[in-house]
Design a protein around this motif. Structure first.
Motif, mmCIF file in Angstrom:
data_model
loop_
_atom_site.group_PDB
_atom_site.id
_atom_site.type_symbol
_atom_site.label_atom_id
_atom_site.label_comp_id
_atom_site.label_asym_id
_atom_site.label_seq_id
_atom_site.Cartn_x
_atom_site.Cartn_y
_atom_site.Cartn_z
ATOM 1 N N THR A 102 28.985 -10.596 -13.623
ATOM 2 C CA THR A 102 28.242 -11.833 -13.391
ATOM 3 C C THR A 102 28.020 -12.079 -11.902
ATOM 4 O O THR A 102 26.944 -12.534 -11.495
ATOM 5 N N SER A 110 21.431 -17.535 -10.101
ATOM 6 C CA SER A 110 22.258 -16.431 -9.594
ATOM 7 C C SER A 110 23.207 -16.912 -8.500
ATOM 8 O O SER A 110 24.316 -16.373 -8.345
ATOM 9 N N HIS A 140 29.390 -18.943 -17.321
ATOM 10 C CA HIS A 140 28.505 -18.129 -16.480
ATOM 11 C C HIS A 140 28.453 -16.683 -16.962
ATOM 12 O O HIS A 140 27.398 -16.052 -16.952
ATOM 13 N N VAL A 141 29.592 -16.155 -17.398
ATOM 14 C CA VAL A 141 29.604 -14.783 -17.913
ATOM 15 C C VAL A 141 28.749 -14.677 -19.169
ATOM 16 O O VAL A 141 27.922 -13.760 -19.299
ATOM 17 N N CYS A 176 26.837 -10.799 -20.586
ATOM 18 C CA CYS A 176 25.872 -11.822 -21.005
ATOM 19 C C CYS A 176 25.049 -11.394 -22.216
ATOM 20 O O CYS A 176 23.981 -11.961 -22.467
ATOM 21 N N GLY A 188 24.632 -16.132 -16.596
ATOM 22 C CA GLY A 188 24.271 -14.796 -16.110
ATOM 23 C C GLY A 188 23.093 -14.216 -16.861
ATOM 24 O O GLY A 188 22.208 -13.567 -16.272
ATOM 25 N N LYS A 222 25.012 -10.423 -10.605
ATOM 26 C CA LYS A 222 23.698 -11.034 -10.862
ATOM 27 C C LYS A 222 23.102 -11.609 -9.578
ATOM 28 O O LYS A 222 21.893 -11.511 -9.340
ATOM 29 N N CYS A 237 26.280 -18.004 -10.008
ATOM 30 C CA CYS A 237 27.115 -16.851 -10.368
ATOM 31 C C CYS A 237 27.923 -16.372 -9.173
ATOM 32 O O CYS A 237 29.067 -15.917 -9.323
#
Length: 338
Positions: free
Chosen positions: A159, A186, A215-216, A108, A220, A162, A189
């Motif tokens: 991720t 989170s 999300h990555v 991220c 995240g 997280k 994630c």
């Protein structure tokens, strides 16, 4: 404190096509990687016209000092996480805005107001948190889909962590609005555990992969941006940082080491998810033992001491017991856990 570093995030099949319009009449300097950059260059030939510095591979103070913008109005970062972290250091030190073109979906870095800085020998040094303005993160699906699968796989592991680190720090909910928002993100994630994490799925770049990439690269990072110390890093990243002091681990990706750290963290918690996480990590061929990471039993006391030093720098809900941590790591070394 809520910190968000990015003004615009553009993920599309033609995202690179809008770069020239974004730059306008401004003068540009490019910090470019050695692997993903040729793909960007092929898709956007005009990027070749800008002065550029080739990144040497580590985010260090020496590397950031080496980048001479020569009066440029904007810095463009084209590469992976360590390159992007270096570009943030350079942008802050020179007072210029930053445009990020990730060539990997591996972490991220493109969405966080911080840089993870290493020493010249490759070991972890520190986090620098700062005000940084990233004008736009340009995620071109053509670039990411052609990138190495292993980086994406490791990025998904990082991720997923997280969720577990945010929960370790702040539980399931918080009365602080920023932390609660970070916890909610989170949980998204955590859903990456349910996706098909294969190279075939990655190359097809369907809805599931696009969801994971967002999300990555973005969500995240937003977890820590909203929750700050209440959601950012816990034991899993402390273990990663400690592992970076051992040369054998330099061969492994960031997410792989965080994944092992996640097993340590959740074992400390007595979490019911340990078995599931271990099985998932083994399925995606991530290391789940110190032996796989190239460390011997004799090195465990040094690793435990390094983890303890790292955790003292973090705002953990309660201190970690040295002896219990040592037992956990010793157990993860044994063959029954392979």
């Amino acid at each position: 404190m809520i910190r968000q570093a990015v003004l615009e995030y553009d993920h599309a099949a033609d995202a690179l096509d809008r770069l020239d319009e974004l730059i306008g009449a401004r003068s540009v300097h490019v910090l470019r990687g050695q692997n993903g950059y040729p793909t960007v260059e092929r898709l956007l030939p005009s990027i070749q016209t800008y002065p550029a510095t080739t990144f040497r591979g580590e985010c260090t103070d020496r590397e950031a000092d080496r980048v001479d913008l020569d009066g440029a109005d904007v810095l463009i970062a084209v590469g992976g996480g360590k390159l992007v972290d270096t570009a943030k250091l350079v942008a802050v030190r020179n007072g210029v805005p930053l445009i990020v073109i990730p060539t990997l979906a591996s972490n991220c870095a493109a969405f966080t107001p911080l840089s993870v800085v290493y020493r010249d020998d490759g070991s972890y040094d520190r986090y620098d948190v700062f005000r940084v303005v990233i004008e736009r993160v340009i995620v071109d699906a053509r670039v990411i889909a052609s990138s190495p699968y292993d980086y994406y796989r490791a990025g998904v592991i990082d991720t997923v962590a997280k969720f577990y680190e945010a929960r370790y720090l702040s539980g399931d909910a918080s009365t602080d609005a920023g932390v609660d928002a970070g916890l909610a993100l989170s949980k998204q994630c955590h859903r990456l555990l349910e996706l098909e994490l294969t190279e075939t799925a990655f190359r097809s770049y369907g809805e599931g992969t696009r969801y994971a990439v967002d999300h990555v690269l973005a969500i995240g990072g937003a977890v820590g941006g909203f929750g700050d110390a209440g959601t950012r890093v816990a034991v899993a990243h402390a273990v990663h940082n400690a592992l970076s002091q051992f040369e054998t681990t330099h061969l492994f990706l960031h997410g792989d080491k965080v994944g092992f750290g996640l097993l340590v963290q959740e074992s400390l918690r007595g979490s019911e998810d340990v078995a599931r996480l271990r099985a998932w990590l083994e399925t995606v061929e991530a290391p789940t033992t110190l032996e796989a990471l190239g460390l011997s039993t004799d090195e465990i006391p040094f690793l435990v001491a390094a983890v303890m030093r790292e955790t003292t720098l973090q705002q953990l809900p309660e201190p970690i017991d040295y002896d219990y941590l040592k037992i956990i790591i010793e157990n993860l070394q044994k063959s029954i856990y392979k």
